[in-house]
Design a protein around this motif. Structure first.
Motif, PDB file in Angstrom:
ATOM      1  N   SER A 145       0.824  -1.208   0.000  1.00 57.86           N
ATOM      2  CA  SER A 145       0.000   0.000   0.000  1.00 57.86           C
ATOM      3  C   SER A 145       0.859   1.260   0.000  1.00 57.86           C
ATOM      4  O   SER A 145       0.502   2.275  -0.633  1.00 57.86           O
ATOM      5  N   VAL A 146       1.979   1.232   0.686  1.00 54.64           N
ATOM      6  CA  VAL A 146       2.872   2.397   0.678  1.00 54.64           C
ATOM      7  C   VAL A 146       3.472   2.577  -0.709  1.00 54.64           C
ATOM      8  O   VAL A 146       3.580   3.702  -1.219  1.00 54.64           O
ATOM      9  N   MET A 147       3.861   1.505  -1.376  1.00 51.19           N
ATOM     10  CA  MET A 147       4.487   1.605  -2.692  1.00 51.19           C
ATOM     11  C   MET A 147       3.466   2.004  -3.772  1.00 51.19           C
ATOM     12  O   MET A 147       3.833   2.647  -4.744  1.00 51.19           O
ATOM     13  N   SER A 148       2.203   1.624  -3.600  1.00 50.25           N
ATOM     14  CA  SER A 148       1.213   1.980  -4.604  1.00 50.25           C
ATOM     15  C   SER A 148       0.817   3.448  -4.494  1.00 50.25           C
ATOM     16  O   SER A 148       0.390   4.059  -5.476  1.00 50.25           O
ATOM     17  N   SER A 149       0.959   4.061  -3.336  1.00 51.47           N
ATOM     18  CA  SER A 149       0.620   5.469  -3.182  1.00 51.47           C
ATOM     19  C   SER A 149       1.746   6.382  -3.652  1.00 51.47           C
ATOM     20  O   SER A 149       1.534   7.560  -3.855  1.00 51.47           O
ATOM     21  N   VAL A 150       2.918   5.876  -3.849  1.00 50.43           N
ATOM     22  CA  VAL A 150       4.068   6.703  -4.281  1.00 50.43           C
ATOM     23  C   VAL A 150       4.095   6.841  -5.751  1.00 50.43           C
ATOM     24  O   VAL A 150       3.748   6.358  -6.653  1.00 50.43           O
TER      25      VAL A 150
END
Length: 150
Positions: A145-150
């Motif tokens: 989820s952190v990588m998809s928001s970046v």
């Protein structure tokens, strides 16, 4: 004034034989097998002593083996702690797998009646599953989820 042979309540000369206990328990006249061999026994043979009666003993029941369930619990807890740390997650997964194995074996022994710590074995199994599956899965979902928001 004093009588040489007073009554049973008084003092007098000692009796010629020792008093015999009541109830048929008489003193043995000679105890065979004790002391030096008598003239009727052969000089080269050992003298057999009479067997002493043994008091009935009480056997202790076998202690249940509680080691595997406790080991699973300890490994599961350490696996959860290591998995929660960022640098030791790999060791946490390995310890979680070992916690699952030992917890399952300990739970099987508790179900068969060979151990008494079914709760500790179950807790080790659950902690091992948490350390091996749930925390890494949550960590992966958080990372995704952190990588998809970046």
């Amino acid at each position: 004034m004093s009588d040489a042979r007073p009554g049973p309540e008084g003092f007098g000369p000692p009796p010629s034989q020792p008093p015999q206990p009541a109830g048929g328990y008489a003193y043995p006249q000679s105890a065979p097998g004790y002391g030096y061999p008598g003239p009727n026994q052969a000089q080269g043979r050992p003298v057999a002593l009479p067997a002493c009666p043994q008091a009935p003993g009480y056997a202790l029941p076998a202690r249940p083996g509680n080691g595997l369930g406790t080991t699973g619990l300890v490994l599961g807890i350490i696996g959860v702690v290591c998995t929660l740390s960022f640098f030791l997650w790999f060791f946490g997964v390995i310890l979680g797998i070992l916690g699952i194995v030992f917890g399952a074996i300990g739970r099987g022994k508790a179900n068969r009646g060979e151990a008494t710590n079914k709760g500790a074995a179950t807790a080790g199994l659950v902690c091992g599953i948490v350390a091996t599956v749930i925390i890494p899965l949550l960590g992966f979902l958080l990372f995704a989820s952190v990588m998809s928001s970046v």
